[in-house]
Design an enzyme around this catalytic site. Structure first.
Site, PDB file in Angstrom:
ATOM      1  N   SER A 206     -14.331 -19.643  50.993  1.00 41.26           N
ATOM      2  CA  SER A 206     -12.979 -19.146  51.237  1.00 41.26           C
ATOM      3  C   SER A 206     -12.528 -18.369  50.014  1.00 41.26           C
ATOM      4  O   SER A 206     -13.248 -18.272  49.023  1.00 41.26           O
ATOM      5  CB  SER A 206     -12.023 -20.314  51.480  1.00 41.26           C
ATOM      6  OG  SER A 206     -11.778 -20.968  50.254  1.00 41.26           O
ATOM      7  N   LYS A 207     -11.314 -17.850  50.097  1.00 39.43           N
ATOM      8  CA  LYS A 207     -10.799 -17.036  48.990  1.00 39.43           C
ATOM      9  C   LYS A 207     -10.780 -17.790  47.660  1.00 39.43           C
ATOM     10  O   LYS A 207     -10.821 -17.171  46.606  1.00 39.43           O
ATOM     11  CB  LYS A 207      -9.392 -16.537  49.319  1.00 39.43           C
ATOM     12  CG  LYS A 207      -9.429 -15.365  50.278  1.00 39.43           C
ATOM     13  CD  LYS A 207      -8.073 -14.691  50.364  1.00 39.43           C
ATOM     14  CE  LYS A 207      -8.119 -13.547  51.350  1.00 39.43           C
ATOM     15  NZ  LYS A 207      -6.872 -13.404  52.101  1.00 39.43           N
ATOM     16  N   ARG A 208     -10.686 -19.111  47.747  1.00 37.59           N
ATOM     17  CA  ARG A 208     -10.706 -19.917  46.511  1.00 37.59           C
ATOM     18  C   ARG A 208     -11.961 -19.628  45.692  1.00 37.59           C
ATOM     19  O   ARG A 208     -11.986 -19.787  44.487  1.00 37.59           O
ATOM     20  CB  ARG A 208     -10.718 -21.415  46.851  1.00 37.59           C
ATOM     21  CG  ARG A 208      -9.396 -22.023  47.188  1.00 37.59           C
ATOM     22  CD  ARG A 208      -9.555 -23.520  47.420  1.00 37.59           C
ATOM     23  NE  ARG A 208     -10.530 -23.824  48.471  1.00 37.59           N
ATOM     24  CZ  ARG A 208     -11.668 -24.441  48.280  1.00 37.59           C
ATOM     25  NH1 ARG A 208     -12.026 -24.845  47.074  1.00 37.59           N
ATOM     26  NH2 ARG A 208     -12.490 -24.670  49.291  1.00 37.59           N
TER      27      ARG A 208
ATOM     28  N   GLY B 160     -13.379 -16.812  45.263  1.00 42.34           N
ATOM     29  CA  GLY B 160     -13.455 -15.435  44.747  1.00 42.34           C
ATOM     30  C   GLY B 160     -13.456 -14.456  45.903  1.00 42.34           C
ATOM     31  O   GLY B 160     -13.042 -14.806  47.012  1.00 42.34           O
TER      32      GLY B 160
END
Ligand code: GLU
Length: 484
Positions: free
Chosen positions: A251-253, A255
């Site tokens: 996920s965006k966590r 990067g």
């Protein structure tokens, strides 16, 4: 004699993204695997935009999908299909399922279903539609439809197990009791995903449905629809999920997860493709670095993996470095030039005037670079008037300023005395080292810092040649003055 027509044996695969966000690396991986399968087996790769969710689908995200696929070179072979344009066929197929007795109309309202779901929850039971509308008489159904009563259409799921041979997981079976009488058409006449997908896959004559593991639970429902419509089943392949280094779903966590982000970071598309190909597939052995042609050639169903794939950005960077050093200068140059110009190192004209020199410079620098930015950073000393001296480099190789100054002065004199070719330069510096009774490195390292300000650079003589006499001697003068 062959009786099978070639159309029947040509694999047809599709990538079917929903245009509700950017093109995710996971989506690109799925697209790539479908594409590789099609190319390896002489098939066709299709693109279908699943835009039935009008509220969430945007033109912008559709463009991002096209751009991402084009950047990666994953070209589709036939005109793009928009799922939303096929509404009438979806409705006709729902009607065909009703006519075949495979589906029925359900008048239960959302509120009633909610109520029953809560009751099931309170009894700690899994909610399953109780089929009460399937027990309505034909007359009653007709009367309520005629009266315009809102209703959905549900598939009548059999109690027998549904199973298939998955290309990745082998046999997968779902117990019939776990499959609900699922809705295929909403009361507003729009199809539910499972109906739209099957209807479109049949119409597009898709023979292999390859998609993420997260769709496994949809597959038994889709198989029921295929069967009830009397259509031939495609082969299914469910690709493993992609996780971050912490083992959690990417996920965006973790990067950047948008293909566009990597494009803008200056990644080589061939490296991105190579990296994505290894997320759930292995060509066997230790083989990792491959061109697109090699991946097509090596692609095999046996190499598809079940376990979750790990997205490691460091590996992507490494892969990029590998590709940077092998792609042709024709491909490299147009990728680096805009970055060189954006960094203010040179203008288009300068680069054109010194084209041959510029290309040799790129060829020299790419070996030690993992990214386009690395190349630009390393190129600074060859363009800039002034350079900055890296603190670590100074601390290490100019530790004693007067000693460094004396070495650099002697170096300058030795280099300036003879002709500017690598053999003469090398012999001048080695003679100098001998005369001073020091190892050659004691001469090379301070010189490297004087020329580039950095601790790492290409070989000293290659660098002196590319830099040229004037600039190199100017750099030495500046360093000597600085050390005074
Ligand atoms: N639109 C679906 C998705 O984005 C397609 C799934 C499929 O390939 O059937 O996940």
């Amino acid at each position: 004699m062959m009786t099978v027509s070639s159309a029947a044996t040509t694999p047809r695969l599709r990538f079917a993204p929903s245009p509700t966000g950017y093109l995710h690396v996971g989506g690109a991986r799925t697209a790539l695997f479908n594409w590789l399968y099609a190319k390896h087996f002489g098939g066709v790769f299709l693109l279908r935009i699943e835009d039935t969710d009008k509220a969430r689908s945007t033109d912008e995200s559709e463009r991002a999908i096209f751009n991402g696929l084009e950047w990666l070179g994953l070209n589709w072979d036939e005109e793009v299909v928009h799922q939303g344009a096929n509404l009438e066929r979806h409705q006709r197929d729902a009607q065909a399922l009703l006519d075949a007795g495979a589906a029925y109309r359900c008048f239960c309202t959302a509120a009633e279903l909610d109520e029953r779901r809560k009751e099931a929850d309170s009894r700690k039971e899994a909610f399953k539609y109780d089929r009460r509308c399937d027990r309505l008489s034909a007359d009653e159904v007709e009367r309520r439809v005629a009266a315009g009563e809102p209703h959905v259409i549900r598939m009548r799921a059999p109690d027998t197990d549904v199973e298939w041979n998955d290309l990745v997981h082998d046999r997968i079976a779902f117990p019939g009791k776990d499959i609900d009488d699922f809705v295929i058409l909403r009361s507003d006449g729009t199809p539910i995903y499972n109906l739209a997908v099957v209807s479109d896959d049949i119409a597009m004559r898709v023979t292999v449905v390859m998609r993420g593991d997260d769709h496994i639970s949809n597959t038994p429902k889709q198989i029921l629809i295929y069967r009830a419509l009397g259509a031939e089943l495609p082969t299914f392949a469910h690709l493993p999920m992609i996780h971050g280094l912490d083992g959690k779903k990417l996920s965006k966590r973790h990067g950047a997860t948008a293909v566009g982000d990597y494009q803008h970071l200056g990644l080589i598309p061939g490296a991105m493709l190579n990296f994505l190909a290894l997320l759930g597939w292995s060509p066997g052995g230790d083989r990792e670095v491959m061109t697109m042609e090699e991946m097509i050639e090596l692609f095999s169903v046996d190499g598809l993996q079940r376990k979750a794939a790990i997205f490691d950005p460091k590996k992507l960077e490494w892969m990029n470095g590998q590709h940077l050093s092998v792609i042709s200068l024709e491909e490299l140059e147009p990728r680096v030039t805009p970055a060189i110009i954006a960094a203010g190192l040179a203008d288009v004209k300068t680069l054109e005037d010194r084209r041959e020199w510029y290309r040799s410079l790129l060829d020299l620098l790419r070996v030690r670079a993992r990214t386009i930015d690395d190349i630009v950073r390393q190129a600074i000393p060859y363009f800039a008037d002034q350079i900055e001296y890296d603190a670590d480099a100074v601390a290490k190789y100019w530790k004693d300023p007067s000693e460094a100054r004396s070495i650099l002065s002697a170096t300058k004199d030795a280099l300036a005395a003879g002709p500017w070719d690598s053999i003469s330069l090398e012999s001048a510096l080695r003679t100098l080292a001998d005369t001073r009774g020091v190892a050659a490195g004691k001469i090379f390292q301070p010189l490297r810092v004087a020329l580039t300000g950095l601790t790492v650079s290409p070989g000293i003589f290659e660098m002196l040649m590319i830099m040229g006499r004037d600039l190199a001697l100017h750099r030495l003068d500046t360093a000597i003055a600085k050390l005074a």
